[in-house]
Design a protein around this motif. Structure first.
Motif, PDB file in Angstrom:
ATOM      1  N   ASP A   1       8.873  -2.655  -2.596  1.00  0.00           N
ATOM      2  CA  ASP A   1       8.042  -3.396  -1.694  1.00  0.00           C
ATOM      3  C   ASP A   1       8.338  -3.614  -0.446  1.00  0.00           C
ATOM      4  OD1 ASP A   1       6.584  -4.167  -3.942  1.00  0.00           O
ATOM      5  OD2 ASP A   1       8.329  -5.671  -4.454  1.00  0.00           O
ATOM      6  N   ALA A   2       9.710  -3.296   0.055  1.00  0.00           N
ATOM      7  CA  ALA A   2      10.280  -3.285   1.282  1.00  0.00           C
ATOM      8  C   ALA A   2      10.071  -2.183   2.219  1.00  0.00           C
ATOM      9  CB  ALA A   2      11.889  -3.671   1.260  1.00  0.00           C
ATOM     10  N   GLY A   3      10.059  -2.269   3.511  1.00  0.00           N
ATOM     11  CA  GLY A   3       9.978  -1.117   4.215  1.00  0.00           C
ATOM     12  C   GLY A   3       8.639  -0.515   4.782  1.00  0.00           C
ATOM     13  N   TRP A   4       7.468  -1.159   4.175  1.00  0.00           N
ATOM     14  CA  TRP A   4       6.201  -0.830   4.682  1.00  0.00           C
ATOM     15  C   TRP A   4       5.686  -1.089   5.963  1.00  0.00           C
ATOM     16  CZ3 TRP A   4       3.817   3.031   1.792  1.00  0.00           C
ATOM     17  CH2 TRP A   4       4.271   3.170   0.513  1.00  0.00           C
ATOM     18  N   THR A   5       5.127  -0.481   6.998  1.00  0.00           N
ATOM     19  CA  THR A   5       4.665  -0.808   8.227  1.00  0.00           C
ATOM     20  C   THR A   5       3.064  -0.703   8.275  1.00  0.00           C
ATOM     21  OG1 THR A   5       6.628   0.100   9.280  1.00  0.00           O
ATOM     22  CG2 THR A   5       4.646  -0.349  10.622  1.00  0.00           C
ATOM     23  N   THR A   6       2.561  -1.803   8.689  1.00  0.00           N
ATOM     24  CA  THR A   6       1.057  -1.653   8.787  1.00  0.00           C
ATOM     25  C   THR A   6       0.932  -0.670   9.870  1.00  0.00           C
ATOM     26  OG1 THR A   6       0.974  -3.952   8.188  1.00  0.00           O
ATOM     27  CG2 THR A   6      -1.058  -3.117   9.338  1.00  0.00           C
TER      28      THR A   6
ATOM     29  N   MET B   1      -0.834   1.140   5.070  1.00  0.00           N
ATOM     30  CA  MET B   1       0.671   0.900   5.382  1.00  0.00           C
ATOM     31  C   MET B   1       1.349   2.303   5.312  1.00  0.00           C
ATOM     32  SD  MET B   1       1.260  -2.634   3.615  1.00  0.00           S
ATOM     33  CE  MET B   1       0.091  -2.199   2.025  1.00  0.00           C
ATOM     34  N   SER B   2       2.329   2.253   6.015  1.00  0.00           N
ATOM     35  CA  SER B   2       3.109   3.624   5.944  1.00  0.00           C
ATOM     36  C   SER B   2       4.778   3.200   5.725  1.00  0.00           C
ATOM     37  CB  SER B   2       2.947   4.491   7.162  1.00  0.00           C
ATOM     38  OG  SER B   2       3.439   3.979   8.217  1.00  0.00           O
ATOM     39  N   LYS B   3       5.247   4.413   5.327  1.00  0.00           N
ATOM     40  CA  LYS B   3       6.646   4.492   4.912  1.00  0.00           C
ATOM     41  C   LYS B   3       7.292   5.875   5.010  1.00  0.00           C
ATOM     42  CE  LYS B   3      10.035   2.209   1.613  1.00  0.00           C
ATOM     43  NZ  LYS B   3      10.248   1.458   0.494  1.00  0.00           N
ATOM     44  N   VAL B   4       8.336   6.032   5.641  1.00  0.00           N
ATOM     45  CA  VAL B   4       9.080   6.981   5.700  1.00  0.00           C
ATOM     46  C   VAL B   4      10.199   7.334   4.330  1.00  0.00           C
ATOM     47  CG1 VAL B   4      10.590   9.039   6.999  1.00  0.00           C
ATOM     48  CG2 VAL B   4       8.964   7.294   8.143  1.00  0.00           C
ATOM     49  N   LEU B   5      10.151   8.407   3.587  1.00  0.00           N
ATOM     50  CA  LEU B   5      11.078   8.510   2.637  1.00  0.00           C
ATOM     51  C   LEU B   5      11.907   9.692   2.705  1.00  0.00           C
ATOM     52  CD1 LEU B   5       8.405   7.350  -0.204  1.00  0.00           C
ATOM     53  CD2 LEU B   5      10.252   6.140   0.822  1.00  0.00           C
ATOM     54  N   PRO B   6      13.065   9.661   2.500  1.00  0.00           N
ATOM     55  CA  PRO B   6      14.108  10.766   2.432  1.00  0.00           C
ATOM     56  C   PRO B   6      13.444  12.023   1.503  1.00  0.00           C
ATOM     57  CG  PRO B   6      15.183   8.862   2.119  1.00  0.00           C
ATOM     58  CD  PRO B   6      13.820   8.488   1.913  1.00  0.00           C
TER      59      PRO B   6
ATOM     60  N   LEU C   1      -2.939   2.567   1.048  1.00  0.00           N
ATOM     61  CA  LEU C   1      -4.262   1.728   1.283  1.00  0.00           C
ATOM     62  C   LEU C   1      -4.426   0.828   0.388  1.00  0.00           C
ATOM     63  CD1 LEU C   1      -7.573   2.679   2.710  1.00  0.00           C
ATOM     64  CD2 LEU C   1      -7.426   1.554   0.605  1.00  0.00           C
ATOM     65  N   GLU C   2      -4.667  -0.317   0.657  1.00  0.00           N
ATOM     66  CA  GLU C   2      -5.175  -1.509  -0.510  1.00  0.00           C
ATOM     67  C   GLU C   2      -6.248  -2.271   0.094  1.00  0.00           C
ATOM     68  OE1 GLU C   2      -0.400  -2.834  -2.047  1.00  0.00           O
ATOM     69  OE2 GLU C   2      -1.409  -3.779  -0.303  1.00  0.00           O
ATOM     70  N   GLY C   3      -7.338  -2.311  -0.940  1.00  0.00           N
ATOM     71  CA  GLY C   3      -8.479  -2.747  -1.080  1.00  0.00           C
ATOM     72  C   GLY C   3      -9.208  -3.284  -2.046  1.00  0.00           C
TER      73      GLY C   3
ATOM     74  N   THR D   1      -5.689   1.057  -4.810  1.00  0.00           N
ATOM     75  CA  THR D   1      -4.327   1.276  -4.303  1.00  0.00           C
ATOM     76  C   THR D   1      -4.569   2.850  -4.152  1.00  0.00           C
ATOM     77  OG1 THR D   1      -3.432  -0.671  -5.036  1.00  0.00           O
ATOM     78  CG2 THR D   1      -1.958   0.886  -4.389  1.00  0.00           C
ATOM     79  N   TRP D   2      -4.078   3.245  -2.925  1.00  0.00           N
ATOM     80  CA  TRP D   2      -4.191   4.818  -2.951  1.00  0.00           C
ATOM     81  C   TRP D   2      -2.763   5.066  -2.095  1.00  0.00           C
ATOM     82  CZ3 TRP D   2      -7.993   7.727   0.723  1.00  0.00           C
ATOM     83  CH2 TRP D   2      -7.576   9.343   0.520  1.00  0.00           C
ATOM     84  N   LEU D   3      -2.062   5.812  -2.730  1.00  0.00           N
ATOM     85  CA  LEU D   3      -0.690   6.507  -2.146  1.00  0.00           C
ATOM     86  C   LEU D   3      -1.277   7.708  -1.711  1.00  0.00           C
ATOM     87  CD1 LEU D   3       2.335   5.815  -1.437  1.00  0.00           C
ATOM     88  CD2 LEU D   3       2.664   6.917  -3.647  1.00  0.00           C
ATOM     89  N   LEU D   4      -0.673   8.041  -0.490  1.00  0.00           N
ATOM     90  CA  LEU D   4      -0.936   9.704  -0.100  1.00  0.00           C
ATOM     91  C   LEU D   4       0.166  10.087   0.684  1.00  0.00           C
ATOM     92  CD1 LEU D   4      -3.199  12.013   0.191  1.00  0.00           C
ATOM     93  CD2 LEU D   4      -4.018  10.843   2.120  1.00  0.00           C
ATOM     94  N   SER D   5       0.400  11.453   0.594  1.00  0.00           N
ATOM     95  CA  SER D   5       1.391  12.058   1.245  1.00  0.00           C
ATOM     96  C   SER D   5       0.828  13.772   1.401  1.00  0.00           C
ATOM     97  CB  SER D   5       2.857  12.336   0.730  1.00  0.00           C
ATOM     98  OG  SER D   5       3.606  13.254   1.460  1.00  0.00           O
ATOM     99  N   MET D   6       0.673  14.200   2.630  1.00  0.00           N
ATOM    100  CA  MET D   6      -0.022  15.488   2.581  1.00  0.00           C
ATOM    101  C   MET D   6       0.543  16.263   3.692  1.00  0.00           C
ATOM    102  SD  MET D   6      -4.169  16.146   3.010  1.00  0.00           S
ATOM    103  CE  MET D   6      -4.498  15.548   1.521  1.00  0.00           C
TER     104      MET D   6
END
Length: 290
Positions: free
Chosen positions: A100-105, A116-121, A129-131, A246-251
């Motif tokens: 839940d923590a660390g997300w930036t709009t 929102m976005s987040k950088v992960l190691p 995206l949430e809607g 809810t859609w999580l995406l990394s590309m």
């Protein structure tokens, strides 16, 4: 304990497994497949998302599980490998979404969509995206999975998409050509992906991840992009005939493109895709067949 024991045994007898052929090797792979399904299911029921699933399955759900097991027994080692890729992608995505923590709009739209976005190691920047969509969960699932090969008819970001291989009812391998962009600054990109579906209670999980296929090696004049991870979660919203999306995406689009340009394009692409999906849902009819 049982999955750990099986993993240990596989490690001890790795050379023996490599020497297996035909039915024996497929049978061992099938057992490993079932262990992974058990692990994923345990994670669903104990994680952050357990409020979205039903812990007590009705008779119909148990019947579906039996049918999946029967289908699984007929799969080849290669097909089970594709299923594993999809299941591993789902497990990875749920782990990310549980943070839940660390997300930036990044973007907030007038209709309530929030990116929102987040950088992960080891992964880089991921977007979420949430809607809420004005359609039932089954309707959205039908458009995004059952009719995935028709996506280019309503989504301008997809020029062409077809199913290379369908594995049971829950997994497929697809080939996709990215639509043209303004000024064509991104260039021609194509993707080969495993798409996997998991239904649990009223919820539906649609995952995608880059893969390789003998049917579609790298093509001339195209840069082969990679879907790091894509996971769409659908579940009924409070109001009737509405779905929480809810859609999580990394590309990784590969090539010379700077990361800043890719990241800006991805967040905008999620918003545009969701808006085109809304238009398609409003114009398409859907009914549950008996």
């Amino acid at each position: 304990m049982l999955p750990a024991t099986f993993k240990l045994c596989c490690g001890i007898s790795h050379q023996h497994f490599r020497n297996m052929t035909g039915l024996k090797r497929t049978a061992v792979a099938a057992v490993a497949y079932e262990m992974r399904r058990m692990k994923i299911k345990d994670n669903f029921l104990s994680g952050t998302w357990d409020s979205l699933v039903q812990k007590k399955k009705p008779h119909a759900a148990l019947k579906v599980e039996d049918e999946r097991s029967e289908i699984k027994r007929t799969l080849s080692t290669e097909e089970l490998s594709y299923v594993k890729q999809g299941e591993d992608a789902l497990q990875k995505a749920l782990g990310i979404l549980s943070q839940d923590a660390g997300w930036t709009t990044e973007i907030k739209t007038e209709n309530g969509d929030n990116v929102m976005s987040k950088v992960l190691p080891g992964i880089g920047k991921v977007f979420k995206l949430e809607g809420v969509l004005d359609a039932t969960t089954e309707h959205v699932y039908h458009e995004l999975y059952e009719k995935v090969d028709q996506m280019s008819s309503w989504n301008p970001s997809v020029k062409h998409l077809h199913v290379l291989r369908k594995i049971g009812n829950d997994t497929m391998v697809t080939y996709e050509i990215m639509g043209d962009t303004a000024g064509n600054i991104i260039g021609r990109r194509d993707f080969v992906s495993v798409r996997h579906c998991w239904k649990e209670g009223p919820c539906c999980y649609l995952t995608g991840i880059a893969t390789e296929s003998k049917c579609m090696p790298p093509q001339k004049d195209f840069v082969r992009g990679e879907t790091g991870i894509s996971c769409i979660i659908l579940h009924p919203a409070g109001a009737k005939n509405k779905t929480r999306f809810t859609w999580l995406l990394s590309m990784d689009l590969k090539g010379w493109l700077p990361k800043s340009l890719i990241n800006q394009a991805l967040s905008r692409a999620q918003v545009d895709f969701t808006e085109h999906l809304r238009q398609q849902l409003s114009s398409s009819s859907f009914s549950i067949s008996c």
